[in-house]
Design a protein around this motif. Structure first.
Motif, PDB file in Angstrom:
ATOM      1  N   TYR A 101      59.785 -54.902  17.782  1.00 14.29           N
ATOM      2  CA  TYR A 101      58.358 -54.447  18.282  1.00 14.29           C
ATOM      3  C   TYR A 101      58.077 -52.942  18.631  1.00 14.29           C
ATOM      4  N   VAL A 102      59.251 -52.277  18.944  1.00 15.43           N
ATOM      5  CA  VAL A 102      58.847 -50.822  19.067  1.00 15.43           C
ATOM      6  C   VAL A 102      58.517 -50.221  17.952  1.00 15.43           C
ATOM      7  N   LYS A 103      59.431 -50.386  17.046  1.00 19.13           N
ATOM      8  CA  LYS A 103      59.299 -50.078  15.631  1.00 19.13           C
ATOM      9  C   LYS A 103      57.824 -50.199  15.110  1.00 19.13           C
ATOM     10  N   GLY A 104      57.504 -51.475  15.101  1.00 18.24           N
ATOM     11  CA  GLY A 104      56.263 -51.932  14.595  1.00 18.24           C
ATOM     12  C   GLY A 104      55.192 -51.253  15.287  1.00 18.24           C
ATOM     13  N   PHE A 105      55.062 -51.211  16.417  1.00 18.92           N
ATOM     14  CA  PHE A 105      53.849 -50.491  17.042  1.00 18.92           C
ATOM     15  C   PHE A 105      53.957 -49.003  16.784  1.00 18.92           C
ATOM     16  N   VAL A 106      55.081 -48.373  16.462  1.00 22.15           N
ATOM     17  CA  VAL A 106      55.438 -46.970  16.198  1.00 22.15           C
ATOM     18  C   VAL A 106      54.798 -46.700  14.888  1.00 22.15           C
ATOM     19  N   PHE A 107      54.906 -47.802  14.021  1.00 23.90           N
ATOM     20  CA  PHE A 107      54.465 -47.701  12.593  1.00 23.90           C
ATOM     21  C   PHE A 107      52.827 -47.926  12.438  1.00 23.90           C
ATOM     22  N   ILE A 108      52.397 -48.964  13.367  1.00 21.32           N
ATOM     23  CA  ILE A 108      51.001 -49.168  13.624  1.00 21.32           C
ATOM     24  C   ILE A 108      50.366 -47.734  14.127  1.00 21.32           C
ATOM     25  N   ALA A 109      50.750 -47.230  14.972  1.00 20.90           N
ATOM     26  CA  ALA A 109      50.177 -46.207  15.619  1.00 20.90           C
ATOM     27  C   ALA A 109      50.151 -44.888  14.453  1.00 20.90           C
ATOM     28  N   LEU A 110      51.351 -44.635  13.857  1.00 22.67           N
ATOM     29  CA  LEU A 110      51.159 -43.947  12.825  1.00 22.67           C
ATOM     30  C   LEU A 110      50.258 -44.029  11.787  1.00 22.67           C
ATOM     31  N   GLU A 111      50.151 -45.202  11.369  1.00 24.60           N
ATOM     32  CA  GLU A 111      49.339 -45.648  10.189  1.00 24.60           C
ATOM     33  C   GLU A 111      47.809 -45.361  10.630  1.00 24.60           C
ATOM     34  N   VAL A 112      47.387 -45.671  11.970  1.00 22.63           N
ATOM     35  CA  VAL A 112      46.082 -45.474  12.366  1.00 22.63           C
ATOM     36  C   VAL A 112      45.951 -44.071  12.530  1.00 22.63           C
ATOM     37  N   LEU A 113      46.968 -43.016  13.126  1.00 21.42           N
ATOM     38  CA  LEU A 113      46.649 -41.793  13.195  1.00 21.42           C
ATOM     39  C   LEU A 113      46.503 -41.200  11.903  1.00 21.42           C
ATOM     40  N   ILE A 114      47.309 -41.456  10.976  1.00 21.75           N
ATOM     41  CA  ILE A 114      47.108 -40.656   9.706  1.00 21.75           C
ATOM     42  C   ILE A 114      45.855 -41.169   9.002  1.00 21.75           C
ATOM     43  N   ASN A 115      45.555 -42.480   8.905  1.00 24.15           N
ATOM     44  CA  ASN A 115      44.367 -43.097   8.391  1.00 24.15           C
ATOM     45  C   ASN A 115      42.985 -42.482   9.091  1.00 24.15           C
ATOM     46  N   VAL A 116      42.897 -42.252  10.321  1.00 20.58           N
ATOM     47  CA  VAL A 116      41.848 -41.662  10.989  1.00 20.58           C
ATOM     48  C   VAL A 116      41.841 -39.986  10.604  1.00 20.58           C
ATOM     49  N   LEU A 117      42.771 -39.438  10.816  1.00 18.85           N
ATOM     50  CA  LEU A 117      42.800 -37.765  10.448  1.00 18.85           C
ATOM     51  C   LEU A 117      42.711 -37.843   9.061  1.00 18.85           C
ATOM     52  N   SER A 118      43.003 -38.545   7.883  1.00 21.70           N
ATOM     53  CA  SER A 118      42.692 -38.135   6.897  1.00 21.70           C
ATOM     54  C   SER A 118      41.655 -38.787   6.110  1.00 21.70           C
ATOM     55  N   ASN A 119      40.784 -39.542   6.999  1.00 16.62           N
ATOM     56  CA  ASN A 119      39.614 -40.275   6.689  1.00 16.62           C
ATOM     57  C   ASN A 119      39.761 -41.123   5.405  1.00 16.62           C
ATOM     58  N   PHE A 120      40.810 -41.758   5.438  1.00 18.85           N
ATOM     59  CA  PHE A 120      41.286 -42.678   4.763  1.00 18.85           C
ATOM     60  C   PHE A 120      40.398 -43.851   4.377  1.00 18.85           C
ATOM     61  N   ASN A 121      39.942 -44.672   5.192  1.00 18.48           N
ATOM     62  CA  ASN A 121      38.976 -45.720   5.386  1.00 18.48           C
ATOM     63  C   ASN A 121      37.862 -45.300   4.693  1.00 18.48           C
ATOM     64  N   GLU A 122      37.110 -44.248   4.984  1.00 20.53           N
ATOM     65  CA  GLU A 122      36.010 -43.647   4.197  1.00 20.53           C
ATOM     66  C   GLU A 122      36.315 -43.348   2.874  1.00 20.53           C
ATOM     67  N   ILE A 123      37.402 -42.895   2.395  1.00 18.01           N
ATOM     68  CA  ILE A 123      37.868 -42.450   1.001  1.00 18.01           C
ATOM     69  C   ILE A 123      37.840 -43.778   0.411  1.00 18.01           C
ATOM     70  N   ILE A 124      38.474 -44.693   0.955  1.00 15.57           N
ATOM     71  CA  ILE A 124      38.549 -46.063   0.250  1.00 15.57           C
ATOM     72  C   ILE A 124      37.273 -46.625  -0.272  1.00 15.57           C
ATOM     73  N   MET A 125      36.445 -46.786   0.796  1.00 13.41           N
ATOM     74  CA  MET A 125      34.891 -47.004   0.740  1.00 13.41           C
ATOM     75  C   MET A 125      34.338 -46.535  -0.342  1.00 13.41           C
ATOM     76  N   LEU A 126      34.198 -45.265  -0.024  1.00 10.08           N
ATOM     77  CA  LEU A 126      33.604 -44.273  -1.300  1.00 10.08           C
ATOM     78  C   LEU A 126      34.148 -44.514  -2.583  1.00 10.08           C
ATOM     79  N   SER A 127      35.547 -44.850  -2.756  1.00 13.47           N
ATOM     80  CA  SER A 127      36.092 -45.083  -4.082  1.00 13.47           C
ATOM     81  C   SER A 127      35.619 -46.189  -4.658  1.00 13.47           C
ATOM     82  N   PHE A 128      35.898 -47.240  -3.862  1.00  6.08           N
ATOM     83  CA  PHE A 128      35.029 -48.539  -4.208  1.00  6.08           C
ATOM     84  C   PHE A 128      33.908 -48.740  -4.470  1.00  6.08           C
TER      85      PHE A 128
END
Length: 151
Positions: free
Chosen positions: A21-48
């Motif tokens: 659980y700790v490792k899982g929540f750390v990975f989720i938190a890192l994914e959200v952090l990197i996703n938001v700071l890199s604009n990844f969801n918007e990049i995915i949307m624009l690409s599609f």
């Protein structure tokens, strides 16, 4: 295999299913952090939506380049925790894929395939294939030679 597929869906889900659980929540938190700071969801949307140039302009590559390593390491970690008797070289396809996707990301604003600029989503996805091929090939060779030496 189920944990690997959930980890593909979102880094950290495989760890949660494995009871880490700790490792899982750390990975989720890192994914959200990197996703938001890199604009990844918007990049995915624009690409599609076909706006590759907009995706390139929106990408924060300094943050986005962390994503492939986090993504493939989370998949590897969920996979390894789920398997008991596994080859010691089983990490190789994951590691080589992380590296090749990162290289694909670095060149995603420049490389065109058949005159088409694929950008920071589609070109790195294509770079998974060389990583898997090299990783599985090296895994096979190391396994072959280590078993041949022990016999």
């Amino acid at each position: 295999m189920e944990k690997l597929f959930w980890s593909i869906a979102l880094p950290g889900f495989g760890q949660l299913l494995n009871g880490r659980y700790v490792k899982g929540f750390v990975f989720i938190a890192l994914e959200v952090l990197i996703n938001v700071l890199s604009n990844f969801n918007e990049i995915i949307m624009l690409s599609f939506q076909g706006d590759i140039q907009g995706a390139i302009l929106k990408a924060d590559y300094q943050w986005l380049m962390f994503y492939p390593c986090l993504y493939f390491f989370a998949m590897w970690d969920a996979f390894k925790d789920d398997k008991k008797n596994m080859s010691r070289y089983a990490f190789l396809p994951f590691a080589f894929s992380a590296g090749s996707v990162t290289i694909g990301l670095m060149y995603s604003s420049d490389i065109k395939l058949f005159g088409l600029l694929l950008g920071p989503v589609f070109l790195p996805m294509l770079f998974v294939l060389p990583g898997l091929i090299v990783g599985f090939l090296i895994w096979y060779l190391l396994t072959y030679f280590s078993t041949k030496r022990s016999t």
